[in-house]
Design an enzyme around this catalytic site. Sequence first.
Site, PDB file in Angstrom:
ATOM      1  N   HIS A   1     -20.719  67.134 -15.535  1.00  7.71           N
ATOM      2  CA  HIS A   1     -22.327  66.446 -14.751  1.00  7.71           C
ATOM      3  C   HIS A   1     -22.128  65.688 -13.769  1.00  7.71           C
ATOM      4  CE1 HIS A   1     -26.220  63.873 -14.066  1.00  7.71           C
ATOM      5  NE2 HIS A   1     -26.667  64.635 -15.686  1.00  7.71           N
TER       6      HIS A   1
ATOM      7  N   GLU B   1     -28.081  71.338 -10.866  1.00  9.47           N
ATOM      8  CA  GLU B   1     -28.840  70.177 -11.155  1.00  9.47           C
ATOM      9  C   GLU B   1     -28.229  69.558  -9.696  1.00  9.47           C
ATOM     10  OE1 GLU B   1     -29.313  67.335 -15.063  1.00  9.47           O
ATOM     11  OE2 GLU B   1     -28.136  67.110 -13.832  1.00  9.47           O
TER      12      GLU B   1
ATOM     13  N   GLY C   1     -33.358  61.346 -18.001  1.00  5.48           N
ATOM     14  CA  GLY C   1     -34.399  60.054 -17.914  1.00  5.48           C
ATOM     15  C   GLY C   1     -35.461  60.376 -19.312  1.00  5.48           C
TER      16      GLY C   1
HETATM   17  P1  PGA Z   1     -33.122  63.445 -14.708  1.00  4.67           P
HETATM   18  O1  PGA Z   1     -31.742  63.812 -15.198  1.00  4.67           O
HETATM   19  O2  PGA Z   1     -33.866  64.661 -15.532  1.00  4.67           O
HETATM   20  O3  PGA Z   1     -33.392  61.942 -15.084  1.00  4.67           O
HETATM   21  O4  PGA Z   1     -33.910  63.589 -13.379  1.00  4.67           O
HETATM   22  C1  PGA Z   1     -31.502  64.563 -15.605  1.00  4.67           C
HETATM   23  C2  PGA Z   1     -29.014  65.070 -15.552  1.00  4.67           C
HETATM   24  O5  PGA Z   1     -28.816  63.985 -14.508  1.00  4.67           O
HETATM   25  O6  PGA Z   1     -29.423  65.426 -16.309  1.00  4.67           O
END
Ligand code: PGA
Length: 254
Positions: free
Chosen positions: A102, A171, A239
């Site tokens: 991550h 991501e 989140g």
């Molecule tokens: P987010 O985070 O949905 O709050 O943007 C996604 C993640 O970090 O896996």
Amino acid sequence: MKKYVIANWKMAPQTLAEAEEILASVDEHLTADAGKKDLSLVICPPFVFLDDVSRLLKNSHLAQQAELGAQDIAASDSGAWTGEVSGPMLKRLGVKYVIIGHSERRWKMAESDDIVNKKLITALNNELTPIVCIGEKERSGAWQEFLKDQITATFVSLSADQISKCLIAYEPVWAISTNPGAHADTPEATVESIKTVASILYKVYGIQNSKFLYGGSINSSNAKDFLSLDQLAGVLVGGASVNKEEFAQILKAA
Ligand code: PGA
């Protein structure tokens, strides 16, 4: 197509009582039937809640459709590694998936591509499905070169067969909701980015059939647009996955 919704709870909630509330709300909003057909739900709570979440899932409608995921794994199965949690320990708790690489670990905790690669190998050796996060920090300059280097280093020494077992979560760091100015990419732009990732995997490793997830600012307003993309096997939600109402809406979209 069956879609994955991966809930990355990160370092939340603070108490087991709150975790129970989130799961109760999810349970209330999903019927076992709807879930079985269309949805693969993976809940990735903090380590300390894995055992309780496992028990809660088993005792709910979600037993048929939800699996347990961890947010990280030690790079070794045993040894003196203060603070780490090993693959065999995770397996014994009923964990089936593990988030690896991550961006918060890569950037905030200086986790190198080499460590990510070792964790990936450890997860596969323990028959855990890796949810491998990749993504550029900024959408400027040579971002595609950056992705190529990151993907190449992340999967180095793995066979095509091993890479095919991973879920690949694209991501972009700039899209993660807690980062300043964050916003989700458009679904159209995401398809283009996924094509870039797919072509790197093909050119470097000869892989053609990866399952891709998208993550970054997924919420109840945009989940459906992303989940309906043929190129995506699902979404990774941060989140919004610890917000009861938001998450229930996302699951409905799935
Ligand atoms: P987010 O985070 O949905 O709050 O943007 C996604 C993640 O970090 O896996």
